[in-house]
Design a protein around this motif. Structure first.
Motif, PDB file in Angstrom:
ATOM      1  N   ALA A  50       0.834  -1.201   0.000  1.00 36.90           N
ATOM      2  CA  ALA A  50       0.000   0.000   0.000  1.00 36.90           C
ATOM      3  C   ALA A  50       0.870   1.253   0.000  1.00 36.90           C
ATOM      4  CB  ALA A  50      -0.932  -0.008   1.212  1.00 36.90           C
ATOM      5  N   MET A  51       1.939   1.236   0.782  1.00 31.89           N
ATOM      6  CA  MET A  51       2.851   2.377   0.821  1.00 31.89           C
ATOM      7  C   MET A  51       3.511   2.606  -0.530  1.00 31.89           C
ATOM      8  SD  MET A  51       4.695   1.816   4.509  1.00 31.89           S
ATOM      9  CE  MET A  51       3.842   2.153   6.055  1.00 31.89           C
ATOM     10  N   ALA A  52       3.944   1.523  -1.180  1.00 32.45           N
ATOM     11  CA  ALA A  52       4.583   1.648  -2.484  1.00 32.45           C
ATOM     12  C   ALA A  52       3.625   2.243  -3.513  1.00 32.45           C
ATOM     13  CB  ALA A  52       5.099   0.295  -2.956  1.00 32.45           C
ATOM     14  N   GLU A  53       2.363   1.851  -3.438  1.00 31.37           N
ATOM     15  CA  GLU A  53       1.370   2.380  -4.370  1.00 31.37           C
ATOM     16  C   GLU A  53       1.036   3.834  -4.063  1.00 31.37           C
ATOM     17  OE1 GLU A  53      -1.933  -0.265  -4.086  1.00 31.37           O
ATOM     18  OE2 GLU A  53      -0.806  -2.005  -4.811  1.00 31.37           O
ATOM     19  N   ASP A  54       0.951   4.186  -2.792  1.00 31.07           N
ATOM     20  CA  ASP A  54       0.593   5.548  -2.408  1.00 31.07           C
ATOM     21  C   ASP A  54       1.751   6.525  -2.592  1.00 31.07           C
ATOM     22  OD1 ASP A  54      -1.967   4.724  -1.681  1.00 31.07           O
ATOM     23  OD2 ASP A  54      -1.405   4.365   0.403  1.00 31.07           O
ATOM     24  N   GLY A  55       2.971   6.059  -2.374  1.00 27.36           N
ATOM     25  CA  GLY A  55       4.140   6.920  -2.515  1.00 27.36           C
ATOM     26  C   GLY A  55       4.438   7.782  -1.300  1.00 27.36           C
ATOM     27  N   VAL A  56       3.536   7.800  -0.340  1.00 27.75           N
ATOM     28  CA  VAL A  56       3.713   8.598   0.864  1.00 27.75           C
ATOM     29  C   VAL A  56       3.284   7.782   2.073  1.00 27.75           C
ATOM     30  CG1 VAL A  56       3.375  10.832  -0.281  1.00 27.75           C
ATOM     31  CG2 VAL A  56       1.401   9.614   0.656  1.00 27.75           C
ATOM     32  N   TYR A  57       3.830   8.160   3.227  1.00 26.32           N
ATOM     33  CA  TYR A  57       3.411   7.557   4.496  1.00 26.32           C
ATOM     34  C   TYR A  57       2.196   8.333   4.972  1.00 26.32           C
ATOM     35  CZ  TYR A  57       3.864   5.194   9.001  1.00 26.32           C
ATOM     36  OH  TYR A  57       3.648   4.409  10.111  1.00 26.32           O
TER      37      TYR A  57
END
Length: 296
Positions: A50-57
């Motif tokens: 999910a983090m990789a897809e969103d690009g942000v924390y």
């Protein structure tokens, strides 16, 4: 008619905390860390993917997940704490605008500044210090002492305290997006995840992957500390252990079975983090059992 752009929630929050802060500047060599459990899920997706897809924390208000209390909603404890600490700056903000929580790693711990919240951590880039605010103790304790990178008395307060090792951190709130390609120096994982789907997902992030020495706790050692979180959590830890051993991967596997109360497993993790770190914490008191409804 004025054309001045009104300050953003982030700017208002930073100004509000700066006005309540005192002391000297932080050491620029210190880093912010964001501890978390990398084998959990967010919105039905493995958290690292999910983090990789969103690009942000994303903050808890956006994800609905947390390694502490789940109170990030209007009227919830986290909402009220942020309203008080930041002077209402985020009261009308969209969830993604709210700050990300971490801690100041002034003790330079290989496992991150606040392993209470997870076995692994993101080590943030030096530039994020300038847009962070700080409090001591944790925001759940309704603190009255605050700081910014330029004015912060909190490290001295933490060093003088006799709190338990898992409570020995200066909380940080990072304002503005935390991007993995710009704001993260490294993702530091527990070695129990080597060769697993967690490592594969971590390698999809645009930041380096590192490893610390590893959390490991034998059941024999666990049984020596029944008063830390309570004897029932010692027994649960013994039940889920593999070959008499607990590590972060074992606890995560138990979470995913769905057979145990996640809050109970959180307390097993506290025992592992307190008594099984790869390097000793500073000397500190051993806490008594914490009620099942604790917030963090």
């Amino acid at each position: 008619m004025s054309t001045d752009t009104p300050p953003s929630p982030r700017e208002r929050a930073l100004r509000h905390v700066a006005a309540r802060s005192s002391g000297g500047p932080l050491d620029p060599r210190w880093r912010l860390t964001v501890n978390f459990h990398p084998d959990r899920a967010a919105g039905g997706r493995p958290i690292l993917r999910a983090m990789a897809e969103d690009g942000v924390y994303l903050p808890q208000f956006a994800t609905g997940t947390s390694n502490g209390g789940l109170t990030a909603h209007p009227g919830g404890d986290r909402w009220n704490w942020e309203s008080r600490i930041f002077g209402g700056a985020y009261d009308r903000a969209v969830p993604r605008e709210r700050p990300v929580y971490g801690a100041l790693n002034f003790r330079d711990r290989a496992v991150g500044a606040a392993p209470r919240f997870g076995s692994s951590h993101f080590r943030l880039a030096a530039a994020t210090l300038a847009r962070a605010t700080f409090c001591y103790p944790d925001s759940a304790a309704e603190p009255t002492a605050f700081g910014t990178a330029d004015r912060c008395p909190l490290v001295e307060m933490a060093e003088a305290d006799t709190s338990d090792a898992l409570d020995d951190y200066v909380e940080a709130q990072v304002h503005g997006p935390v991007r993995f390609d710009r704001d993260v120096e490294a993702l530091v994982l527990d070695p129990s995840y080597r060769g697993t789907d967690v490592e594969a997902a971590a390698r999809e992030l645009p930041c380096p992957v590192e490893w610390h020495g590893g959390f490991r706790l034998t059941v024999e050692e666990l049984r020596r500390h029944p008063g830390y979180r309570g004897p029932e959590y010692v027994e649960l830890g013994a039940e889920i252990a593999v070959d008499g051993l607990l590590d972060p991967r074992v606890v995560g596997d138990a979470v995913r079975t769905g057979r145990h109360d996640p809050q109970a497993l959180k307390r097993v993790w506290h025992c592992l983090a307190r008594f099984g770190p790869p390097a000793p914490y500073r000397a500190g008191r051993v806490a008594v059992a914490v009620p099942a409804h604790d917030a963090v």
